[in-house]
Design a protein around this motif. Structure first.
Motif, PDB file in Angstrom:
ATOM      1  N   ASN A 124       1.591  -0.197 -11.159  1.00  0.00           N
ATOM      2  CA  ASN A 124       0.602  -0.537 -10.143  1.00  0.00           C
ATOM      3  C   ASN A 124      -0.030  -1.897 -10.429  1.00  0.00           C
ATOM      4  O   ASN A 124      -0.306  -2.673  -9.513  1.00  0.00           O
ATOM      5  CB  ASN A 124      -0.487   0.539 -10.074  1.00  0.00           C
ATOM      6  CG  ASN A 124      -0.063   1.749  -9.271  1.00  0.00           C
ATOM      7  OD1 ASN A 124       0.750   1.649  -8.356  1.00  0.00           O
ATOM      8  ND2 ASN A 124      -0.600   2.910  -9.602  1.00  0.00           N
ATOM      9  N   GLN A 125      -0.236  -2.199 -11.713  1.00  0.00           N
ATOM     10  CA  GLN A 125      -0.781  -3.504 -12.079  1.00  0.00           C
ATOM     11  C   GLN A 125       0.208  -4.619 -11.758  1.00  0.00           C
ATOM     12  O   GLN A 125      -0.181  -5.687 -11.273  1.00  0.00           O
ATOM     13  CB  GLN A 125      -1.147  -3.515 -13.566  1.00  0.00           C
ATOM     14  CG  GLN A 125      -2.341  -2.642 -13.899  1.00  0.00           C
ATOM     15  CD  GLN A 125      -2.582  -2.514 -15.387  1.00  0.00           C
ATOM     16  OE1 GLN A 125      -1.852  -3.062 -16.210  1.00  0.00           O
ATOM     17  NE2 GLN A 125      -3.606  -1.765 -15.751  1.00  0.00           N
ATOM     18  N   LYS A 151       3.787   1.505  -1.149  1.00  0.00           N
ATOM     19  CA  LYS A 151       4.584   1.561  -2.369  1.00  0.00           C
ATOM     20  C   LYS A 151       3.819   2.170  -3.544  1.00  0.00           C
ATOM     21  O   LYS A 151       4.429   2.693  -4.489  1.00  0.00           O
ATOM     22  CB  LYS A 151       5.063   0.151  -2.716  1.00  0.00           C
ATOM     23  CG  LYS A 151       6.229   0.121  -3.660  1.00  0.00           C
ATOM     24  CD  LYS A 151       6.798  -1.279  -3.820  1.00  0.00           C
ATOM     25  CE  LYS A 151       7.608  -1.687  -2.621  1.00  0.00           C
ATOM     26  NZ  LYS A 151       8.361  -2.939  -2.860  1.00  0.00           N
ATOM     27  N   LYS A 152       2.493   2.150  -3.507  1.00  0.00           N
ATOM     28  CA  LYS A 152       1.716   2.728  -4.600  1.00  0.00           C
ATOM     29  C   LYS A 152       2.005   4.218  -4.738  1.00  0.00           C
ATOM     30  O   LYS A 152       2.168   4.732  -5.843  1.00  0.00           O
ATOM     31  CB  LYS A 152       0.222   2.494  -4.358  1.00  0.00           C
ATOM     32  CG  LYS A 152      -0.197   1.042  -4.516  1.00  0.00           C
ATOM     33  CD  LYS A 152      -1.668   0.853  -4.185  1.00  0.00           C
ATOM     34  CE  LYS A 152      -2.054  -0.611  -4.275  1.00  0.00           C
ATOM     35  NZ  LYS A 152      -3.468  -0.831  -3.889  1.00  0.00           N
ATOM     36  N   LYS A 153       2.048   4.919  -3.609  1.00  0.00           N
ATOM     37  CA  LYS A 153       2.366   6.343  -3.668  1.00  0.00           C
ATOM     38  C   LYS A 153       3.813   6.553  -4.105  1.00  0.00           C
ATOM     39  O   LYS A 153       4.122   7.474  -4.862  1.00  0.00           O
ATOM     40  CB  LYS A 153       2.137   6.993  -2.299  1.00  0.00           C
ATOM     41  CG  LYS A 153       2.390   8.505  -2.284  1.00  0.00           C
ATOM     42  CD  LYS A 153       1.930   9.129  -0.982  1.00  0.00           C
ATOM     43  CE  LYS A 153       2.070  10.654  -1.005  1.00  0.00           C
ATOM     44  NZ  LYS A 153       3.425  11.133  -0.800  1.00  0.00           N
ATOM     45  N   GLU A 213       0.459   3.425 -14.091  1.00  0.00           N
ATOM     46  CA  GLU A 213      -0.622   2.429 -14.108  1.00  0.00           C
ATOM     47  C   GLU A 213      -0.081   1.027 -14.349  1.00  0.00           C
ATOM     48  O   GLU A 213      -0.502   0.064 -13.697  1.00  0.00           O
ATOM     49  CB  GLU A 213      -1.638   2.807 -15.195  1.00  0.00           C
ATOM     50  CG  GLU A 213      -2.791   1.824 -15.342  1.00  0.00           C
ATOM     51  CD  GLU A 213      -3.655   1.703 -14.102  1.00  0.00           C
ATOM     52  OE1 GLU A 213      -4.344   0.686 -13.954  1.00  0.00           O
ATOM     53  OE2 GLU A 213      -3.646   2.638 -13.265  1.00  0.00           O
ATOM     54  N   ASP A 264       0.830  -1.203   0.000  1.00  0.00           N
ATOM     55  CA  ASP A 264       0.000   0.000   0.000  1.00  0.00           C
ATOM     56  C   ASP A 264       0.863   1.252   0.000  1.00  0.00           C
ATOM     57  O   ASP A 264       0.592   2.221  -0.709  1.00  0.00           O
ATOM     58  CB  ASP A 264      -0.917   0.003   1.226  1.00  0.00           C
ATOM     59  CG  ASP A 264      -2.022  -1.034   1.124  1.00  0.00           C
ATOM     60  OD1 ASP A 264      -2.244  -1.554   0.017  1.00  0.00           O
ATOM     61  OD2 ASP A 264      -2.652  -1.330   2.159  1.00  0.00           O
ATOM     62  N   LEU A 306       2.490  -4.452  -9.410  1.00  0.00           N
ATOM     63  CA  LEU A 306       2.525  -4.532  -7.951  1.00  0.00           C
ATOM     64  C   LEU A 306       1.368  -5.377  -7.434  1.00  0.00           C
ATOM     65  O   LEU A 306       1.530  -6.187  -6.517  1.00  0.00           O
ATOM     66  CB  LEU A 306       2.459  -3.124  -7.361  1.00  0.00           C
ATOM     67  CG  LEU A 306       2.590  -3.011  -5.844  1.00  0.00           C
ATOM     68  CD1 LEU A 306       3.980  -3.449  -5.378  1.00  0.00           C
ATOM     69  CD2 LEU A 306       2.309  -1.584  -5.387  1.00  0.00           C
ATOM     70  N   GLU A 307       0.211  -5.192  -8.039  1.00  0.00           N
ATOM     71  CA  GLU A 307      -0.959  -5.990  -7.655  1.00  0.00           C
ATOM     72  C   GLU A 307      -0.748  -7.458  -8.017  1.00  0.00           C
ATOM     73  O   GLU A 307      -1.070  -8.356  -7.234  1.00  0.00           O
ATOM     74  CB  GLU A 307      -2.192  -5.447  -8.383  1.00  0.00           C
ATOM     75  CG  GLU A 307      -3.499  -6.058  -7.953  1.00  0.00           C
ATOM     76  CD  GLU A 307      -3.975  -5.595  -6.601  1.00  0.00           C
ATOM     77  OE1 GLU A 307      -4.761  -6.327  -5.974  1.00  0.00           O
ATOM     78  OE2 GLU A 307      -3.556  -4.508  -6.158  1.00  0.00           O
ATOM     79  N   GLU A 315      -6.893   9.355  -8.231  1.00  0.00           N
ATOM     80  CA  GLU A 315      -7.346   8.422  -9.271  1.00  0.00           C
ATOM     81  C   GLU A 315      -8.688   8.847  -9.855  1.00  0.00           C
ATOM     82  O   GLU A 315      -9.147   8.268 -10.829  1.00  0.00           O
ATOM     83  CB  GLU A 315      -7.489   7.016  -8.675  1.00  0.00           C
ATOM     84  CG  GLU A 315      -6.192   6.406  -8.180  1.00  0.00           C
ATOM     85  CD  GLU A 315      -5.397   5.762  -9.298  1.00  0.00           C
ATOM     86  OE1 GLU A 315      -5.904   5.739 -10.437  1.00  0.00           O
ATOM     87  OE2 GLU A 315      -4.275   5.306  -9.029  1.00  0.00           O
TER      88      GLU A 315
END
Length: 375
Positions: free
Chosen positions: A194-195, A30-32, A191, A28, A197-198, A99
């Protein structure tokens, strides 16, 4: 935080480790960090044009400037996110990223906007501005704290646990934004990452399911467990179980050196992910490394670096019994933790054998190919 406490111990004291793992917490955060690090190059160019100067240097600042996320209370600070050097002068910027463009209000933490002297109204900060980016419109605005206080209202925000924020109505806020074509490509990269990372989180999800029965007995019934870590799988299982209950082996040093010795050039992607997971778990729980232990960790990280290169050269085909999708997930999970360990080694121990990781998933050569494999 006690000097002898590990980051995970600090986290476990304020969280339910059974419902939200430490790695999920890191994800979480890491997204920022992905957005902050990817935006730097575009921000430098935009500021150069805005101020009519040639070269502008922008650096991450704040408590997490060396790492992707705040590891301990000792690294927390109130500094803004970026420092930009323009004509030899330092300019501070807070960074916010949305977002959505359909919100009725846009919120700002009150302490970032201004300070409140005792028994006096809040005063806007004069030493910083806000860079705000709205992803759906590929738009940005530079806002002063004074503008935010003038156009916003200090109110509690339910989504923030009823904590106060300056809430700026959308009709006033959106009028300050302008689109930027150069920003669009940067947002596309954000983007994609982030994908990825998910996607990498699926490794831990699958492993949690596979070992959930054993872990549940340990957590709920407080039963002891015995795993002889004579193999990589046994070593990994021991680390996984200890992580689940927030415990560490008594002799961290011995475990790290032993774990480093388990590396093999022949390991498949799942074995590689297991090894890096175990090393990350042990390293994250160590207050300080002795020289011989650090040398062992440096050596195995150099091997991991070469392994990451070779796996990509081989199109992530490490074992005929592992599907392409699983290979990609295993690889991403290992890379994710490898970069974390590396950056922290450089920061904490001034390790010179590696160049700093400037962006998350920097080790990934083809973002699009991996997105296709994990999709």
């Amino acid at each position: 935080m006690s000097p002898n406490q590990s980051p995970r111990e600090v986290y476990a004291q304020s969280s339910d480790i059974r419902s939200r793992s430490y790695l999920e917490y890191r994800g979480d955060m890491k997204k920022k960090a992905i957005a902050e690090l990817e935006i730097l190059e575009w921000f430098e160019g935009m500021l150069g044009e805005r101020h009519g100067v040639g070269k502008v240097k922008v650096e991450k600042s704040g408590g997490d400037r060396h790492l992707w996320f705040t590891r301990s209370a000792r690294t927390i600070s109130g500094e803004p996110d970026f420092t930009a050097w323009i004509d030899g002068r330092a300019h501070k910027f807070e960074f916010q990223y949305s977002e959505r463009d359909d919100l009725p209000f846009f919120d700002f933490k009150v302490s970032k906007v201004g300070e409140k002297p005792p028994r006096r109204p809040r005063v806007p900060h004069e030493d910083r501005e806000f860079l705000y980016i709205i992803k759906p419109i590929a738009g940005f605005a530079i806002l002063s704290p004074r503008w935010i206080m003038k156009n916003g209202e200090e109110r509690s925000v339910a989504a923030w646990g009823s904590r106060p924020a300056f809430r700026v109505p959308a009709e006033k806020f959106m009028s300050e934004f302008r689109r930027d074509g150069k920003l669009e490509e940067t947002l596309r990269v954000i983007e994609k990452k982030n994908q990825l990372l998910e996607a990498q989180g699926r490794f831990l999800e699958d492993e949690s399911v596979a070992l959930s029965g054993e872990l549940q007995k340990i957590v709920d019934e407080e039963k002891s467990f015995t795993i002889i870590p004579g193999t990589l799988d046994g070593f990994y299982r021991a680390c996984f179980m200890m992580s689940g209950i927030g415990k560490y082996p008594e002799n961290h040093s011995m475990w790290i050196v032993y774990g480093a010795s388990l590396y093999s050039d022949d390991m498949d992607s799942r074995e590689f992910a297991k090894l890096v997971y175990a090393l990350d778990f042990l390293f994250g729980g160590t207050a300080a490394l002795e020289r011989n232990v650090l040398d062992a960790l440096i050596s195995v990280m150099q091997k991991c670096s070469r392994r990451i290169e070779r796996m990509q050269e081989q199109n992530l085909q490490t074992c005929p019994d592992i599907s392409p999708r699983k290979e990609a997930v295993n690889f991403l999970f290992a890379v994710n933790l490898y970069e974390d360990i590396l950056q922290e080694m450089i920061h904490l121990y001034d390790v010179k054998q590696f160049a700093s990781i400037r962006k998350i998933f920097q080790s990934v050569k083809d973002l699009d190919a991996l997105r296709e494999k994990t999709g």
